[in-house]
Design a protein around this motif. Sequence first.
Motif, PDB file in Angstrom:
ATOM      1  N   ASP A  32       0.847  -1.212   0.000  1.00 45.76           N
ATOM      2  CA  ASP A  32       0.000   0.000   0.000  1.00 45.76           C
ATOM      3  C   ASP A  32       0.875   1.251   0.000  1.00 45.76           C
ATOM      4  OD1 ASP A  32      -2.241  -1.650   0.262  1.00 45.76           O
ATOM      5  OD2 ASP A  32      -2.244  -1.485   2.460  1.00 45.76           O
ATOM      6  N   LEU A  33       1.939   1.219   0.806  1.00 42.27           N
ATOM      7  CA  LEU A  33       2.824   2.390   0.907  1.00 42.27           C
ATOM      8  C   LEU A  33       3.503   2.660  -0.433  1.00 42.27           C
ATOM      9  CD1 LEU A  33       4.251   4.589   2.588  1.00 42.27           C
ATOM     10  CD2 LEU A  33       5.981   2.871   3.196  1.00 42.27           C
ATOM     11  N   ILE A  34       3.944   1.588  -1.102  1.00 42.91           N
ATOM     12  CA  ILE A  34       4.594   1.769  -2.406  1.00 42.91           C
ATOM     13  C   ILE A  34       3.629   2.431  -3.396  1.00 42.91           C
ATOM     14  CG2 ILE A  34       5.493   0.530  -4.436  1.00 42.91           C
ATOM     15  CD1 ILE A  34       6.815  -1.451  -2.470  1.00 42.91           C
ATOM     16  N   ALA A  35       2.375   1.977  -3.403  1.00 38.79           N
ATOM     17  CA  ALA A  35       1.375   2.567  -4.313  1.00 38.79           C
ATOM     18  C   ALA A  35       1.181   4.051  -4.012  1.00 38.79           C
ATOM     19  CB  ALA A  35       0.048   1.804  -4.185  1.00 38.79           C
ATOM     20  N   LEU A  36       1.129   4.369  -2.725  1.00 41.25           N
ATOM     21  CA  LEU A  36       0.961   5.761  -2.287  1.00 41.25           C
ATOM     22  C   LEU A  36       2.164   6.617  -2.725  1.00 41.25           C
ATOM     23  CD1 LEU A  36      -0.994   7.374  -0.205  1.00 41.25           C
ATOM     24  CD2 LEU A  36       0.906   7.024   1.396  1.00 41.25           C
ATOM     25  N   LEU A  37       3.383   6.077  -2.488  1.00 40.79           N
ATOM     26  CA  LEU A  37       4.596   6.845  -2.801  1.00 40.79           C
ATOM     27  C   LEU A  37       4.766   7.032  -4.309  1.00 40.79           C
ATOM     28  CD1 LEU A  37       7.045   5.174  -0.240  1.00 40.79           C
ATOM     29  CD2 LEU A  37       6.172   7.538  -0.137  1.00 40.79           C
ATOM     30  N   ALA A  38       4.443   5.970  -5.078  1.00 38.90           N
ATOM     31  CA  ALA A  38       4.633   6.022  -6.532  1.00 38.90           C
ATOM     32  C   ALA A  38       3.802   7.137  -7.165  1.00 38.90           C
ATOM     33  CB  ALA A  38       4.295   4.674  -7.161  1.00 38.90           C
ATOM     34  N   ALA A  39       2.731   7.553  -6.468  1.00 39.65           N
ATOM     35  CA  ALA A  39       1.848   8.593  -7.000  1.00 39.65           C
ATOM     36  C   ALA A  39       2.269   9.993  -6.562  1.00 39.65           C
ATOM     37  CB  ALA A  39       0.402   8.315  -6.547  1.00 39.65           C
ATOM     38  N   ARG A  40       3.393  10.099  -5.869  1.00 41.81           N
ATOM     39  CA  ARG A  40       3.798  11.386  -5.291  1.00 41.81           C
ATOM     40  C   ARG A  40       4.412  12.337  -6.298  1.00 41.81           C
ATOM     41  NH1 ARG A  40       6.084  12.335   0.613  1.00 41.81           N
ATOM     42  NH2 ARG A  40       3.980  12.469   1.474  1.00 41.81           N
ATOM     43  N   GLY A  41       4.854  11.831  -7.437  1.00 38.37           N
ATOM     44  CA  GLY A  41       5.503  12.704  -8.420  1.00 38.37           C
ATOM     45  C   GLY A  41       6.347  11.886  -9.360  1.00 38.37           C
ATOM     46  N   PRO A  42       6.926  12.531 -10.373  1.00 38.47           N
ATOM     47  CA  PRO A  42       7.663  11.767 -11.395  1.00 38.47           C
ATOM     48  C   PRO A  42       8.897  11.055 -10.847  1.00 38.47           C
ATOM     49  CG  PRO A  42       7.882  14.159 -11.722  1.00 38.47           C
ATOM     50  CD  PRO A  42       6.835  13.954 -10.674  1.00 38.47           C
ATOM     51  N   GLY A  43       9.620  11.665  -9.895  1.00 39.68           N
ATOM     52  CA  GLY A  43      10.803  11.021  -9.325  1.00 39.68           C
ATOM     53  C   GLY A  43      10.424   9.748  -8.593  1.00 39.68           C
ATOM     54  N   HIS A  44       9.411   9.857  -7.742  1.00 37.62           N
ATOM     55  CA  HIS A  44       8.938   8.679  -7.005  1.00 37.62           C
ATOM     56  C   HIS A  44       8.386   7.623  -7.971  1.00 37.62           C
ATOM     57  CE1 HIS A  44       9.335  11.262  -3.502  1.00 37.62           C
ATOM     58  NE2 HIS A  44       9.064  10.238  -2.714  1.00 37.62           N
ATOM     59  N   ALA A  45       7.672   8.077  -8.990  1.00 33.09           N
ATOM     60  CA  ALA A  45       7.118   7.135  -9.974  1.00 33.09           C
ATOM     61  C   ALA A  45       8.240   6.360 -10.650  1.00 33.09           C
ATOM     62  CB  ALA A  45       6.281   7.891 -11.015  1.00 33.09           C
ATOM     63  N   ALA A  46       9.332   7.077 -10.998  1.00 32.61           N
ATOM     64  CA  ALA A  46      10.469   6.406 -11.641  1.00 32.61           C
ATOM     65  C   ALA A  46      11.118   5.418 -10.686  1.00 32.61           C
ATOM     66  CB  ALA A  46      11.486   7.449 -12.110  1.00 32.61           C
ATOM     67  N   ALA A  47      11.213   5.796  -9.405  1.00 29.07           N
ATOM     68  CA  ALA A  47      11.866   4.915  -8.430  1.00 29.07           C
ATOM     69  C   ALA A  47      11.103   3.599  -8.271  1.00 29.07           C
ATOM     70  CB  ALA A  47      11.983   5.623  -7.081  1.00 29.07           C
ATOM     71  N   PHE A  48       9.779   3.697  -8.296  1.00 29.69           N
ATOM     72  CA  PHE A  48       8.967   2.498  -8.044  1.00 29.69           C
ATOM     73  C   PHE A  48       8.391   1.895  -9.322  1.00 29.69           C
ATOM     74  CE2 PHE A  48       8.890   4.649  -3.888  1.00 29.69           C
ATOM     75  CZ  PHE A  48       9.299   3.605  -3.084  1.00 29.69           C
ATOM     76  N   GLN A  49       8.919   2.339 -10.474  1.00 31.98           N
ATOM     77  CA  GLN A  49       8.386   1.910 -11.759  1.00 31.98           C
ATOM     78  C   GLN A  49       8.374   0.386 -11.909  1.00 31.98           C
ATOM     79  OE1 GLN A  49      10.678   3.599 -14.927  1.00 31.98           O
ATOM     80  NE2 GLN A  49       8.992   3.487 -16.385  1.00 31.98           N
ATOM     81  N   ASN A  50       9.501  -0.227 -11.613  1.00 32.08           N
ATOM     82  CA  ASN A  50       9.599  -1.688 -11.732  1.00 32.08           C
ATOM     83  C   ASN A  50       9.707  -2.267 -10.324  1.00 32.08           C
ATOM     84  OD1 ASN A  50      10.132  -4.334 -12.176  1.00 32.08           O
ATOM     85  ND2 ASN A  50      11.793  -3.981 -13.640  1.00 32.08           N
ATOM     86  N   ARG A  51       8.543  -2.662  -9.779  1.00 36.08           N
ATOM     87  CA  ARG A  51       8.528  -3.002  -8.350  1.00 36.08           C
ATOM     88  C   ARG A  51       9.273  -4.296  -8.042  1.00 36.08           C
ATOM     89  NH1 ARG A  51       2.470  -0.616  -7.003  1.00 36.08           N
ATOM     90  NH2 ARG A  51       2.924   1.300  -8.176  1.00 36.08           N
TER      91      ARG A  51
END
Lengths: 84, 84, 154, 154
Positions: A32-51
């Motif tokens: 759940d936390l990863i989903a929340l963080l991935a939506a925080r912005g493009p940097g976070h989205a890139a970090a969690f792109q490939n889980r």
Amino acid sequence: MITILYFAWLRERTGLSEETLALPDAGMTVADLIALLAARGPGHAAAFQNRRTVRCAVNQEFADPATVLRSGDEVAFFPPVTGG
Amino acid sequence: MITILYFAWLRERTGLSEETLALPDAGMTVADLIALLAARGPGHAAAFQNRRTVRCAVNQEFADPATVLRSGDEVAFFPPVTGG
Amino acid sequence: MARILVSEADFDVGAEIALLTAGRTDIGGIGCFIGTVRDAVPQADAPVVSALTLEHYPAMTERAIGRIVAEAERRWTLLGCTVIHRVGRLAPGENIVLVLAASAHRQAALDATAFLIDWLKTKAPFWKREEFIDGASAWVEAKDSDDAAAERWT
Amino acid sequence: MARILVSEADFDVGAEIALLTAGRTDIGGIGCFIGTVRDAVPQADAPVVSALTLEHYPAMTERAIGRIVAEAERRWTLLGCTVIHRVGRLAPGENIVLVLAASAHRQAALDATAFLIDWLKTKAPFWKREEFIDGASAWVEAKDSDDAAAERWT
């Protein structure tokens, strides 16, 4: 509140080595936390792109996506380790 | 002539570290030599009593009972090795 | 009993062995592995790596190594164990990691040494970043072969 | 390329590693094994060994070790290799044997190290005689487990 730490390329992509977050609800898991963080912005989205390439530790112990978080936890995200 | 060397308990039982012997006939093998040496006296007999525990090298290379000896050879007898 | 150290400073293998074995007469064998910085990457023949930087998770690292060592001690009868892992920026030829395992018998010492380095590679929070002679740099990717090596012991 | 030495004198592990790796930046891992004199024999709980004497076959020893090292170099891509074996009378705690194997990759270094010590134990002309604290002494008998360890590699 939980503390979130980023290492290696997760740190570089998020642009953060550490951030804090108020736990939105009881029973929140690492997934759940990863989903929340991935939506925080493009940097976070890139970090969690490939889980599949993201590892997690909660309170300095390896954790899996189903691990439930509690207030005060230290949650760390990092790539598969490459020491030794 | 051949030179015969004894190591470890073969040296102790024969009472010799080295002896020389005129090769009695061409085509003599290591096994023939052992039979000849074992008949030389009680010390030699004790040394070669249990032939499965005796190892042999000819000219500093491990040899087996069928190895044929030639004049000038250095033949060494010793127990299974225990270094390392 | 185990000595675990994470440090920017280099280690002295002879001094570490002396520390591990001081005053002991029950040790029959000491296994040792030293990992060093190579200047060649697997894909190239020529030297291309100019430096390696090791990042880690300080609050977790020694604890994670402690768990790996405890697992080695559970599997083999060890008389002493040392794990030293360096962090920071290292040049080709420099030491990265030292593993020592002492036992009454050589097989336990050698197996424990191999186990410790295999598990350190896959279960301790270190990450390597390589700098290349052309100025580029990249995080080292985890290798399937390391996962396979670690799985051997499970 | 290999350094092979049979000597009454002790060896310095740190100095030997330095010699093996001097000026090199292509080594990724160094495997090492050090065999030492134990004061306890396998059949007893109490320390009973007061000294160990190593006899060898001088004209054959270095040649036999050379063949073992050549076989290791045939099986693995090694960047350096050191085998030092002591002879003479040694006290408990003293070093007996040092094996070093350097390679680009850790698995080759570790496997070659294990191979070298396994084959040294069964294919190099050394014999150990133990002295006990009660004044008795006896030649160490070859172990089936050492033959089995050496056979693993064939």
